[in-house]
Design a protein around this motif. Structure first.
Motif, PDB file in Angstrom:
ATOM      1  N   GLY A 165       0.781  -1.229   0.000  1.00 55.89           N
ATOM      2  CA  GLY A 165       0.000   0.000   0.000  1.00 55.89           C
ATOM      3  C   GLY A 165       0.806   1.269   0.000  1.00 55.89           C
ATOM      4  O   GLY A 165       0.257   2.355   0.202  1.00 55.89           O
ATOM      5  N   ALA A 166       2.120   1.165  -0.238  1.00 58.54           N
ATOM      6  CA  ALA A 166       2.965   2.359  -0.247  1.00 58.54           C
ATOM      7  C   ALA A 166       2.979   2.990  -1.626  1.00 58.54           C
ATOM      8  O   ALA A 166       3.161   2.289  -2.622  1.00 58.54           O
ATOM      9  CB  ALA A 166       4.392   2.002   0.165  1.00 58.54           C
ATOM     10  N   PRO A 167       2.818   4.310  -1.738  1.00 59.93           N
ATOM     11  CA  PRO A 167       3.007   4.978  -3.020  1.00 59.93           C
ATOM     12  C   PRO A 167       4.493   4.959  -3.368  1.00 59.93           C
ATOM     13  O   PRO A 167       5.325   5.433  -2.595  1.00 59.93           O
ATOM     14  CB  PRO A 167       2.503   6.402  -2.770  1.00 59.93           C
ATOM     15  CG  PRO A 167       2.649   6.595  -1.294  1.00 59.93           C
ATOM     16  CD  PRO A 167       2.473   5.250  -0.653  1.00 59.93           C
ATOM     17  N   CYS A 168       4.853   4.372  -4.495  1.00 57.32           N
ATOM     18  CA  CYS A 168       6.269   4.221  -4.815  1.00 57.32           C
ATOM     19  C   CYS A 168       6.510   4.489  -6.290  1.00 57.32           C
ATOM     20  O   CYS A 168       5.586   4.494  -7.112  1.00 57.32           O
ATOM     21  CB  CYS A 168       6.771   2.829  -4.440  1.00 57.32           C
ATOM     22  SG  CYS A 168       5.925   1.479  -5.286  1.00 57.32           S
ATOM     23  N   ALA A 169       7.774   4.717  -6.605  1.00 54.23           N
ATOM     24  CA  ALA A 169       8.189   5.015  -7.971  1.00 54.23           C
ATOM     25  C   ALA A 169       9.457   4.239  -8.279  1.00 54.23           C
ATOM     26  O   ALA A 169      10.244   3.918  -7.384  1.00 54.23           O
ATOM     27  CB  ALA A 169       8.426   6.509  -8.154  1.00 54.23           C
ATOM     28  N   PHE A 170       9.643   3.950  -9.567  1.00 57.47           N
ATOM     29  CA  PHE A 170      10.843   3.246 -10.020  1.00 57.47           C
ATOM     30  C   PHE A 170      11.677   4.165 -10.887  1.00 57.47           C
ATOM     31  O   PHE A 170      11.156   4.867 -11.757  1.00 57.47           O
ATOM     32  CB  PHE A 170      10.477   1.999 -10.822  1.00 57.47           C
ATOM     33  CG  PHE A 170      11.662   1.376 -11.521  1.00 57.47           C
ATOM     34  CD1 PHE A 170      12.569   0.610 -10.814  1.00 57.47           C
ATOM     35  CD2 PHE A 170      11.892   1.600 -12.876  1.00 57.47           C
ATOM     36  CE1 PHE A 170      13.689   0.068 -11.438  1.00 57.47           C
ATOM     37  CE2 PHE A 170      13.000   1.058 -13.513  1.00 57.47           C
ATOM     38  CZ  PHE A 170      13.901   0.293 -12.790  1.00 57.47           C
ATOM     39  N   MET A 171      13.003   4.151 -10.660  1.00 57.64           N
ATOM     40  CA  MET A 171      13.930   4.868 -11.513  1.00 57.64           C
ATOM     41  C   MET A 171      15.036   3.904 -11.935  1.00 57.64           C
ATOM     42  O   MET A 171      15.698   3.298 -11.092  1.00 57.64           O
ATOM     43  CB  MET A 171      14.538   6.076 -10.785  1.00 57.64           C
ATOM     44  CG  MET A 171      15.537   6.852 -11.638  1.00 57.64           C
ATOM     45  SD  MET A 171      16.334   8.224 -10.731  1.00 57.64           S
ATOM     46  CE  MET A 171      14.959   9.370 -10.598  1.00 57.64           C
ATOM     47  N   GLY A 172      15.216   3.739 -13.240  1.00 56.50           N
ATOM     48  CA  GLY A 172      16.256   2.848 -13.738  1.00 56.50           C
ATOM     49  C   GLY A 172      16.269   2.834 -15.251  1.00 56.50           C
ATOM     50  O   GLY A 172      15.412   3.433 -15.906  1.00 56.50           O
ATOM     51  N   SER A 173      17.262   2.135 -15.803  1.00 58.88           N
ATOM     52  CA  SER A 173      17.443   2.073 -17.250  1.00 58.88           C
ATOM     53  C   SER A 173      16.747   0.859 -17.843  1.00 58.88           C
ATOM     54  O   SER A 173      16.747  -0.219 -17.254  1.00 58.88           O
ATOM     55  CB  SER A 173      18.936   2.008 -17.595  1.00 58.88           C
ATOM     56  OG  SER A 173      19.569   3.232 -17.338  1.00 58.88           O
ATOM     57  N   LEU A 174      16.173   1.060 -19.046  1.00 56.14           N
ATOM     58  CA  LEU A 174      15.600  -0.027 -19.819  1.00 56.14           C
ATOM     59  C   LEU A 174      16.116   0.067 -21.246  1.00 56.14           C
ATOM     60  O   LEU A 174      16.363   1.164 -21.753  1.00 56.14           O
ATOM     61  CB  LEU A 174      14.068   0.027 -19.837  1.00 56.14           C
ATOM     62  CG  LEU A 174      13.326  -0.097 -18.510  1.00 56.14           C
ATOM     63  CD1 LEU A 174      13.077   1.282 -17.918  1.00 56.14           C
ATOM     64  CD2 LEU A 174      12.000  -0.824 -18.703  1.00 56.14           C
ATOM     65  N   ALA A 175      16.267  -1.081 -21.894  1.00 55.33           N
ATOM     66  CA  ALA A 175      16.619  -1.113 -23.308  1.00 55.33           C
ATOM     67  C   ALA A 175      15.335  -1.273 -24.111  1.00 55.33           C
ATOM     68  O   ALA A 175      14.379  -1.894 -23.657  1.00 55.33           O
ATOM     69  CB  ALA A 175      17.574  -2.268 -23.595  1.00 55.33           C
ATOM     70  N   PRO A 176      15.274  -0.714 -25.309  1.00 56.50           N
ATOM     71  CA  PRO A 176      14.040  -0.788 -26.101  1.00 56.50           C
ATOM     72  C   PRO A 176      13.740  -2.216 -26.538  1.00 56.50           C
ATOM     73  O   PRO A 176      14.642  -3.036 -26.718  1.00 56.50           O
ATOM     74  CB  PRO A 176      14.352   0.114 -27.303  1.00 56.50           C
ATOM     75  CG  PRO A 176      15.850   0.101 -27.413  1.00 56.50           C
ATOM     76  CD  PRO A 176      16.356   0.004 -26.008  1.00 56.50           C
ATOM     77  N   GLY A 177      12.438  -2.511 -26.698  1.00 57.13           N
ATOM     78  CA  GLY A 177      12.055  -3.832 -27.185  1.00 57.13           C
ATOM     79  C   GLY A 177      10.869  -4.396 -26.430  1.00 57.13           C
ATOM     80  O   GLY A 177      10.287  -3.753 -25.545  1.00 57.13           O
ATOM     81  N   HIS A 178      10.504  -5.632 -26.772  1.00 58.15           N
ATOM     82  CA  HIS A 178       9.330  -6.274 -26.180  1.00 58.15           C
ATOM     83  C   HIS A 178       9.492  -6.483 -24.676  1.00 58.15           C
ATOM     84  O   HIS A 178       8.521  -6.370 -23.913  1.00 58.15           O
ATOM     85  CB  HIS A 178       9.065  -7.609 -26.860  1.00 58.15           C
ATOM     86  CG  HIS A 178       8.741  -7.498 -28.314  1.00 58.15           C
ATOM     87  ND1 HIS A 178       7.682  -6.735 -28.784  1.00 58.15           N
ATOM     88  CD2 HIS A 178       9.322  -8.050 -29.411  1.00 58.15           C
ATOM     89  CE1 HIS A 178       7.632  -6.824 -30.102  1.00 58.15           C
ATOM     90  NE2 HIS A 178       8.612  -7.601 -30.509  1.00 58.15           N
ATOM     91  N   ALA A 179      10.709  -6.803 -24.222  1.00 63.32           N
ATOM     92  CA  ALA A 179      10.915  -7.030 -22.796  1.00 63.32           C
ATOM     93  C   ALA A 179      10.661  -5.759 -21.995  1.00 63.32           C
ATOM     94  O   ALA A 179      10.033  -5.795 -20.926  1.00 63.32           O
ATOM     95  CB  ALA A 179      12.327  -7.545 -22.544  1.00 63.32           C
TER      96      ALA A 179
END
Length: 246
Positions: free
Chosen positions: A56-70
């Motif tokens: 129930g915590a309001p949270c956010a994610f920060m990080g790198s992703l590579a483009p594509g289906h994954a």
């Protein structure tokens, strides 16, 4: 309920987990049928977001992703959990980090084969939502670090080391429970809470971390937070995935 009205930002790894559940680990150079197989969003920061959202915590994610289906898959799953992904950075190249997981149904253990994916690391200037924020200059050789400022938004700035008397050290020892040293030097211990049947230990450490952070953010004592972390991590070990830990 929100822990003290605070938002929690998780910075770090997100990856794709391809999980094959087998009755027992296969011998080398053999062919084994899976009991089940699934894609699951993984990575330390990503897993902690899942648990925080379930608590129930309001949270956010920060990080790198590579483009594509994954990347499409993991972003959709983060949003499904109600995690704020505005600070996730889609890099122009590379491959999404991927873990191939072999999980033994008979033993409740797992073996992980991880490929880093060569996705570009997150830098201060790669986050357009916050890169324009004024911040003090860092000494040469010192990286910028993210901090959570009071109020409704995030901010950037140097993170000085806290005085030793204010530091809190927490160590989890799996089936041995967890220990911590509080700000005043006090030592506390929490026993592990293993499930009746060990089912899935993948992400148990991330679950413990998230549960402890959640409890401390809500003003609980260090002892209560440690107990809560062990209890939620134990529940996670008794189920596949994360649904059902609360």
């Amino acid at each position: 309920a929100e822990p003290g009205g605070k938002r929690i930002l998780c910075v770090g790894l997100v990856c794709l987990d391809i999980i094959s559940v087998v009755e027992a680990y296969p011998a080398e150079d053999t062919d084994t049928r899976c009991l089940s197989q699934r894609w699951q969003r993984g990575g330390n920061a990503s897993n902690s977001c899942t648990v925080l959202a379930l608590l129930g915590a309001p949270c956010a994610f920060m990080g790198s992703l590579a483009p594509g289906h994954a990347a499409d898959f993991v972003l959709a799953d983060l949003r499904r959990r109600g995690v704020d992904v505005r600070h996730a950075v889609l890099q122009p190249g590379g491959h999404m980090p991927t873990s191939v997981v072999i999980a033994s149904a008979s033993r409740g253990t797992r073996t992980i084969l991880h490929a880093s994916g060569c996705v570009a690391a997150l830098t201060l200037l790669s986050v357009p939502q916050v890169s324009s924020v004024s911040r003090p200059a860092q000494p040469p050789g010192q990286p910028d670090r993210v901090i959570l400022r009071a109020g409704s938004g995030w901010g950037w700035g140097p993170t000085p080391a806290p005085p030793p008397r204010r530091a809190t050290l927490i160590c989890a020892w799996a089936e041995e429970g967890a220990d911590a040293m509080g700000p005043g030097g006090e030592l506390v211990h929490a026993d592990a809470c293993p499930p009746e049947t060990l089912v899935d230990t993948l992400g148990a450490g991330d679950t413990f971390n998230a549960a402890v952070i959640f409890a401390l953010s809500g003003g609980q004592s260090l002892q209560d937070a440690l107990n809560f972390g062990c209890r939620i991590a134990g529940k996670k070990c008794g189920i596949q995935g994360y649904d059902g830990i609360v």
